[in-house]
Design a protein around this motif. Sequence first.
Motif, PDB file in Angstrom:
ATOM      1  N   UNK A 119      57.036  83.378  16.675  1.00 28.48           N
ATOM      2  CA  UNK A 119      56.207  82.202  16.074  1.00 28.48           C
ATOM      3  C   UNK A 119      54.930  82.190  16.625  1.00 28.48           C
ATOM      4  N   UNK A 120      54.227  81.855  15.488  1.00 27.17           N
ATOM      5  CA  UNK A 120      52.936  81.793  16.012  1.00 27.17           C
ATOM      6  C   UNK A 120      52.044  80.469  16.142  1.00 27.17           C
ATOM      7  N   UNK A 121      53.258  79.518  15.969  1.00 27.03           N
ATOM      8  CA  UNK A 121      52.779  77.513  16.328  1.00 27.03           C
ATOM      9  C   UNK A 121      53.665  76.718  16.697  1.00 27.03           C
ATOM     10  N   UNK A 122      54.214  75.851  16.984  1.00 30.89           N
ATOM     11  CA  UNK A 122      55.041  75.340  17.447  1.00 30.89           C
ATOM     12  C   UNK A 122      55.649  74.443  16.133  1.00 30.89           C
ATOM     13  N   UNK A 123      56.926  74.023  16.693  1.00 23.16           N
ATOM     14  CA  UNK A 123      57.683  73.640  15.778  1.00 23.16           C
ATOM     15  C   UNK A 123      58.481  71.729  16.150  1.00 23.16           C
ATOM     16  N   UNK A 124      58.044  70.878  15.016  1.00 27.60           N
ATOM     17  CA  UNK A 124      59.031  69.679  15.688  1.00 27.60           C
ATOM     18  C   UNK A 124      60.187  69.461  15.255  1.00 27.60           C
TER      19      UNK A 124
END
Length: 115
Positions: free
Chosen positions: A38-43
């Motif tokens: 992943x390039x960005x966190x997910x919430x």
Amino acid sequence: MKKAWRIKKNGEFQEVFKQGDSFANRQLVIFYLHRDQQQHYRVGLSVSKKIGNAVVRNQVKRYIRQAFLEMDLNIKNNYDIIIIARKPVKEMDFHGIKKSVNHLLYKTNLLLKNK
């Protein structure tokens, strides 16, 4: 928060619950799992009906999303993060929820050190 940064599918929630780590304070519980691809966190957010009616639950979710949006540059990438709200969160305002989210992220080492 962009929709691409959210966890929506039940299978993804279950994977974080089973394989990830967790930490809790009085208001919130956090589950997190490192993801290399992943390039960005997910919430992902979970607010039970025990918290209140739909208006209250949606307000809590908006406050948590806004807290993540304001701390976006300070959060490590490559993580799936799930936040579960507990009952005391329904009496809190935005600043209290943001402080609680910040505490969880700090304790789980998900905040960047240099910022």
